[in-house]
Design a protein around this motif. Structure first.
Motif, PDB file in Angstrom:
ATOM      1  N   PRO A  16       7.092   9.884   6.432  1.00  0.00           N
ATOM      2  CA  PRO A  16       7.814   8.604   6.934  1.00  0.00           C
ATOM      3  C   PRO A  16       7.716   7.480   5.972  1.00  0.00           C
ATOM      4  O   PRO A  16       8.552   6.638   5.943  1.00  0.00           O
ATOM      5  N   PHE A  17       6.777   7.535   4.967  1.00  0.00           N
ATOM      6  CA  PHE A  17       6.728   6.337   4.286  1.00  0.00           C
ATOM      7  C   PHE A  17       7.438   6.715   2.944  1.00  0.00           C
ATOM      8  O   PHE A  17       7.715   5.737   2.246  1.00  0.00           O
ATOM      9  N   LEU A  18       7.599   7.946   2.671  1.00  0.00           N
ATOM     10  CA  LEU A  18       8.608   8.147   1.540  1.00  0.00           C
ATOM     11  C   LEU A  18       9.424   7.347   1.039  1.00  0.00           C
ATOM     12  O   LEU A  18       9.770   6.966  -0.060  1.00  0.00           O
ATOM     13  N   GLY A  19      10.323   6.963   2.077  1.00  0.00           N
ATOM     14  CA  GLY A  19      11.470   6.012   1.800  1.00  0.00           C
ATOM     15  C   GLY A  19      11.015   4.545   1.858  1.00  0.00           C
ATOM     16  O   GLY A  19      11.546   3.998   0.718  1.00  0.00           O
ATOM     17  N   ALA A  20       9.988   4.047   2.210  1.00  0.00           N
ATOM     18  CA  ALA A  20       9.583   2.947   2.436  1.00  0.00           C
ATOM     19  C   ALA A  20       8.813   2.543   0.918  1.00  0.00           C
ATOM     20  O   ALA A  20       9.173   1.403   0.678  1.00  0.00           O
ATOM     21  N   VAL A  21       8.126   3.339   0.257  1.00  0.00           N
ATOM     22  CA  VAL A  21       7.267   2.770  -0.708  1.00  0.00           C
ATOM     23  C   VAL A  21       8.248   2.699  -1.877  1.00  0.00           C
ATOM     24  O   VAL A  21       7.960   1.296  -2.616  1.00  0.00           O
ATOM     25  N   PRO A  22       8.915   3.564  -2.499  1.00  0.00           N
ATOM     26  CA  PRO A  22       9.775   3.043  -3.625  1.00  0.00           C
ATOM     27  C   PRO A  22      10.560   1.837  -3.258  1.00  0.00           C
ATOM     28  O   PRO A  22      10.930   1.154  -4.240  1.00  0.00           O
ATOM     29  N   ARG A  23      11.228   1.773  -2.130  1.00  0.00           N
ATOM     30  CA  ARG A  23      12.264   0.593  -1.868  1.00  0.00           C
ATOM     31  C   ARG A  23      11.221  -0.681  -2.019  1.00  0.00           C
ATOM     32  O   ARG A  23      11.782  -1.789  -2.802  1.00  0.00           O
ATOM     33  N   LEU A  24      10.024  -0.668  -1.596  1.00  0.00           N
ATOM     34  CA  LEU A  24       9.253  -1.826  -1.643  1.00  0.00           C
ATOM     35  C   LEU A  24       9.116  -2.228  -3.091  1.00  0.00           C
ATOM     36  O   LEU A  24       9.214  -3.222  -3.647  1.00  0.00           O
ATOM     37  N   ALA A  25       8.595  -1.293  -4.048  1.00  0.00           N
ATOM     38  CA  ALA A  25       8.421  -1.446  -5.246  1.00  0.00           C
ATOM     39  C   ALA A  25       9.611  -2.197  -6.026  1.00  0.00           C
ATOM     40  O   ALA A  25       9.637  -2.827  -6.863  1.00  0.00           O
ATOM     41  N   TRP A  26      10.673  -1.411  -5.491  1.00  0.00           N
ATOM     42  CA  TRP A  26      12.198  -1.620  -6.280  1.00  0.00           C
ATOM     43  C   TRP A  26      12.602  -3.163  -5.849  1.00  0.00           C
ATOM     44  O   TRP A  26      12.841  -3.797  -6.865  1.00  0.00           O
ATOM     45  N   ALA A  27      12.368  -3.363  -4.541  1.00  0.00           N
ATOM     46  CA  ALA A  27      12.534  -4.434  -4.045  1.00  0.00           C
ATOM     47  C   ALA A  27      12.079  -5.860  -4.784  1.00  0.00           C
ATOM     48  O   ALA A  27      12.429  -6.711  -5.385  1.00  0.00           O
ATOM     49  N   ALA A  28      10.689  -5.433  -5.060  1.00  0.00           N
ATOM     50  CA  ALA A  28       9.868  -6.391  -5.859  1.00  0.00           C
ATOM     51  C   ALA A  28      10.572  -6.750  -7.233  1.00  0.00           C
ATOM     52  O   ALA A  28      10.594  -7.929  -7.603  1.00  0.00           O
ATOM     53  N   GLY A  29      11.058  -5.623  -7.917  1.00  0.00           N
ATOM     54  CA  GLY A  29      11.617  -5.716  -9.098  1.00  0.00           C
ATOM     55  C   GLY A  29      13.009  -6.513  -9.192  1.00  0.00           C
ATOM     56  O   GLY A  29      13.203  -7.129 -10.079  1.00  0.00           O
ATOM     57  N   GLN A  30      13.793  -6.394  -8.041  1.00  0.00           N
ATOM     58  CA  GLN A  30      15.007  -6.982  -7.912  1.00  0.00           C
ATOM     59  C   GLN A  30      14.945  -8.383  -7.765  1.00  0.00           C
ATOM     60  O   GLN A  30      15.834  -8.977  -8.264  1.00  0.00           O
ATOM     61  N   VAL A  31      13.920  -8.756  -7.034  1.00  0.00           N
ATOM     62  CA  VAL A  31      13.858 -10.219  -6.404  1.00  0.00           C
ATOM     63  C   VAL A  31      13.432 -11.299  -7.216  1.00  0.00           C
ATOM     64  O   VAL A  31      13.874 -12.100  -7.601  1.00  0.00           O
ATOM     65  N   THR A  32      12.456 -10.669  -8.188  1.00  0.00           N
ATOM     66  CA  THR A  32      11.769 -11.473  -9.010  1.00  0.00           C
ATOM     67  C   THR A  32      11.343 -10.522 -10.367  1.00  0.00           C
ATOM     68  O   THR A  32      11.308  -9.242 -10.313  1.00  0.00           O
ATOM     69  N   THR A  33      11.453 -11.271 -11.494  1.00  0.00           N
ATOM     70  CA  THR A  33      10.930 -10.789 -12.759  1.00  0.00           C
ATOM     71  C   THR A  33       9.637 -10.960 -12.945  1.00  0.00           C
ATOM     72  O   THR A  33       9.159 -10.872 -13.905  1.00  0.00           O
ATOM     73  N   GLU A  34       8.936 -11.315 -12.052  1.00  0.00           N
ATOM     74  CA  GLU A  34       7.436 -11.876 -11.827  1.00  0.00           C
ATOM     75  C   GLU A  34       6.630 -10.810 -12.599  1.00  0.00           C
ATOM     76  O   GLU A  34       6.853  -9.508 -12.338  1.00  0.00           O
ATOM     77  N   LYS A  35       5.891 -11.195 -13.641  1.00  0.00           N
ATOM     78  CA  LYS A  35       4.869 -10.090 -14.162  1.00  0.00           C
ATOM     79  C   LYS A  35       3.671  -9.913 -13.387  1.00  0.00           C
ATOM     80  O   LYS A  35       3.011 -10.882 -12.697  1.00  0.00           O
ATOM     81  N   ALA A  36       3.180  -8.572 -13.327  1.00  0.00           N
ATOM     82  CA  ALA A  36       1.957  -8.490 -12.677  1.00  0.00           C
ATOM     83  C   ALA A  36       0.771  -9.171 -13.292  1.00  0.00           C
ATOM     84  O   ALA A  36       0.637  -9.283 -14.488  1.00  0.00           O
ATOM     85  N   ASP A  37      -0.088  -9.801 -12.549  1.00  0.00           N
ATOM     86  CA  ASP A  37      -1.161 -10.254 -12.870  1.00  0.00           C
ATOM     87  C   ASP A  37      -2.072  -9.192 -13.572  1.00  0.00           C
ATOM     88  O   ASP A  37      -2.978  -9.445 -14.660  1.00  0.00           O
ATOM     89  N   TYR A  38      -2.065  -8.253 -12.930  1.00  0.00           N
ATOM     90  CA  TYR A  38      -3.121  -7.035 -13.319  1.00  0.00           C
ATOM     91  C   TYR A  38      -2.291  -5.645 -13.087  1.00  0.00           C
ATOM     92  O   TYR A  38      -1.614  -5.595 -12.105  1.00  0.00           O
ATOM     93  N   THR A  39      -2.788  -4.748 -14.056  1.00  0.00           N
ATOM     94  CA  THR A  39      -2.269  -3.310 -13.724  1.00  0.00           C
ATOM     95  C   THR A  39      -3.178  -2.512 -13.809  1.00  0.00           C
ATOM     96  O   THR A  39      -4.107  -2.476 -14.366  1.00  0.00           O
ATOM     97  N   LEU A  40      -3.311  -1.511 -12.739  1.00  0.00           N
ATOM     98  CA  LEU A  40      -4.426  -0.572 -12.427  1.00  0.00           C
ATOM     99  C   LEU A  40      -3.716   0.725 -12.446  1.00  0.00           C
ATOM    100  O   LEU A  40      -2.660   0.996 -11.793  1.00  0.00           O
ATOM    101  N   ARG A  41      -4.272   1.813 -13.303  1.00  0.00           N
ATOM    102  CA  ARG A  41      -3.545   2.918 -13.740  1.00  0.00           C
ATOM    103  C   ARG A  41      -4.773   3.986 -13.429  1.00  0.00           C
ATOM    104  O   ARG A  41      -5.770   3.995 -13.712  1.00  0.00           O
ATOM    105  N   ILE A  42      -4.431   4.838 -12.104  1.00  0.00           N
ATOM    106  CA  ILE A  42      -5.464   5.791 -11.665  1.00  0.00           C
ATOM    107  C   ILE A  42      -5.038   7.018 -12.566  1.00  0.00           C
ATOM    108  O   ILE A  42      -4.029   7.404 -12.273  1.00  0.00           O
TER     109      ILE A  42
END
Ligand SMILES: [Cu+2]
Length: 484
Positions: A16-42
């Protein structure tokens, strides 16, 4: 085996989350070009604990511990999390008062960071002090998952005004590597003040008699130990000067163990527990930390030499749990001196003779161990119920603004590092003593002992309570709180 089925169900439950997750990430990219303060790579990476002990595990940004993240209280932060592994992950912001969807647990409804996916997480960090971040996935019988991996890193949230009087800060992350199952039963440790209660021992004995398995379930042991990802004697020593006052921020990032720390010839003045300033800055010869606990303590460097800052356990220290403290101008082999036996008493950091505030409501939980009840693993019940990851059913409903007292009765011989998410709590009774003013998010409950803490329901949303011992959490020791 049951475990595999459960982790599979968890992945299926993701759909059920599959649709929501990329959209959230994408929405953040669309609304703002805000740079992340930190990046964590697992991703999987290597840790050189010592030249002849290089281990492979899952890490944040290819290092152990993960990078120190410095936030400012009340100032919004954006963190991009990339998951380069083949399994979904969760990053939990331990000890912070933030919304359920970014807290980083499946039980609270935080979306997973999908395998080879990313998620942008934004929140306003609080409260100030020493916190940390770590994975919150179920490991079950898989010692390559959850907190058995190297997924842990320190967070320091700068207070708006900094009262610290010290020359410099040193962050220490204690952690074991190379886990393996054993069936010897764990050693009861004489760590905490307070006496076992007969009534609780009797409940434990009846559970043992009822259990079909007469042997105790699996425990986890470790081959290698280290501080900041280095075995004792490897990596850089902590270099100090005589007369310096060093503020140590110490984190026990173990999946399952209780740790201790002593520095021969020196005392620790405890200034904060779990990042929260204590009412009484007591001096102690040694520190004890349950899984996920943090202690901030200052040490006056007034005993020149080359010393081992190490765990009290000779065996664990011998396998790497320590770090060298070297005074300027001093040489020679690092020295260790075993301190006098010392019991850990949280109340010495509380307000003396203080009566805790009365709660609006008291919730009692009796903790029982069922030996080897789940495919050889011990099962844990709270008031007779083991938490089900499939049902994810809240056990308690709280009302915003009310003060709740949780009363724990431990009918097992294990010490449990009890952890409440998204809220801090105040210790009110432990080891038979009343106390007030000690604010924490993890606390050790002694074998066959009782403990009480209060929390104010001031952060609406699903809230997870669990034992931070990964083996206990994964096999039933969870309760979910819901807001009315
Ligand atoms: Cu536990």
């Amino acid at each position: 085996m049951n475990l595999d089925r459960r982790s599979l169900l968890k992945c299926v439950g993701l759909v059920p989350f599959l649709g929501a997750v990329p959209r959230l990430a994408w929405a953040a990219g669309q609304v703002t070009t805000e740079k992340a303060d930190y990046t964590l790579r697992i991703a999987t990476g290597q840790v050189e604990l010592a030249p002849d002990h290089i281990i492979s595990t899952t890490l944040y940004n290819g290092q152990f511990p993960g990078p120190l993240l410095r936030f400012t209280e009340g100032q919004r932060v954006v963190v991009d999390v990339y998951n380069d592994t083949d399994t979904p992950e969760l990053v939990h912001w331990h000890g912070q008062k933030i919304p359920s969807d970014v807290d980083g647990t499946a039980e609270e409804g935080s979306p997973f960071v999908l395998a080879h996916g990313m998620r942008r997480i934004a929140f306003v960090p609080k409260p100030s002090g020493f916190r940390f971040y770590h994975t919150h996935v179920v490991a079950g019988g898989d010692l390559n998952r959850g907190t058995y991996t190297g997924q842990a890193g320190p967070v320091y949230i700068e207070p708006k005004d900094n009262p610290g009087a010290y020359d410099r800060e040193v962050f220490l992350v204690m952690k074991e590597f190379q886990p393996a199952f054993s069936r010897g039963g764990d050693m009861a440790m004489d760590v905490l003040t307070g006496d076992p209660l007969k009534e609780l021992q009797q409940i434990g004995e009846s559970a043992d008699e009822e259990a079909q398995e007469k042997t105790k379930g699996y425990e986890v042991g470790y081959e290698l130990f280290g501080i900041n990802g280095h075995m004792l004697g490897h990596g850089e020593p902590i270099r100090v000067k005589q007369g310096e006052r060093v503020l140590f921020h110490i984190l026990n990032a173990s999946a399952t163990e209780i740790r201790s720390l002593a520095l021969p010839g020196h005392v620790f003045k405890v200034v904060a527990l779990d990042g929260n300033p204590v009412p009484t800055q007591a001096e102690v010869p040694a520190l004890w930390l349950g899984t996920a606990e943090r202690i901030s303590a200052t040490v006056e460097m007034n005993h020149p030499g080359v010393w081992v800052l190490g765990d009290l356990s000779d065996d664990d220290r011998g396998h790497g749990m320590g770090i060298v403290v070297e005074y300027a101008g001093q040489t020679g082999n690092p020295q260790w001196v075993t301190p006098q036996p010392f019991h850990w008493d949280y109340t010495q950091f509380g307000r003396a003779n203080a009566e805790p505030v009365s709660p609006d409501e008291t919730i009692e939980m009796t903790i029982v161990k069922h030996n080897a009840a789940l495919n050889g693993f011990n099962q844990w019940t709270l008031n007779g119920e083991a938490f089900s990851m499939e049902a994810m059913k809240p056990m308690y409903t709280v009302h915003e603004g009310r003060r709740y007292r949780l009363k724990f009765r431990n009918a097992s011989d294990d010490i449990h590092p009890l952890h409440l998410h998204r809220h801090s709590f105040e210790l009110t009774r432990i080891g038979g003593r009343l106390t007030a003013g000690v604010i924490k998010d993890v606390v050790m409950l002694g074998g066959f002992q009782e403990l009480e803490f209060d929390f104010v329901a001031d952060n609406p949303g699903l809230t997870l309570f669990h034992c931070h011992q990964q083996l206990h959490m994964d096999f039933g020791f969870i309760a979910l709180f819901n807001y009315a």
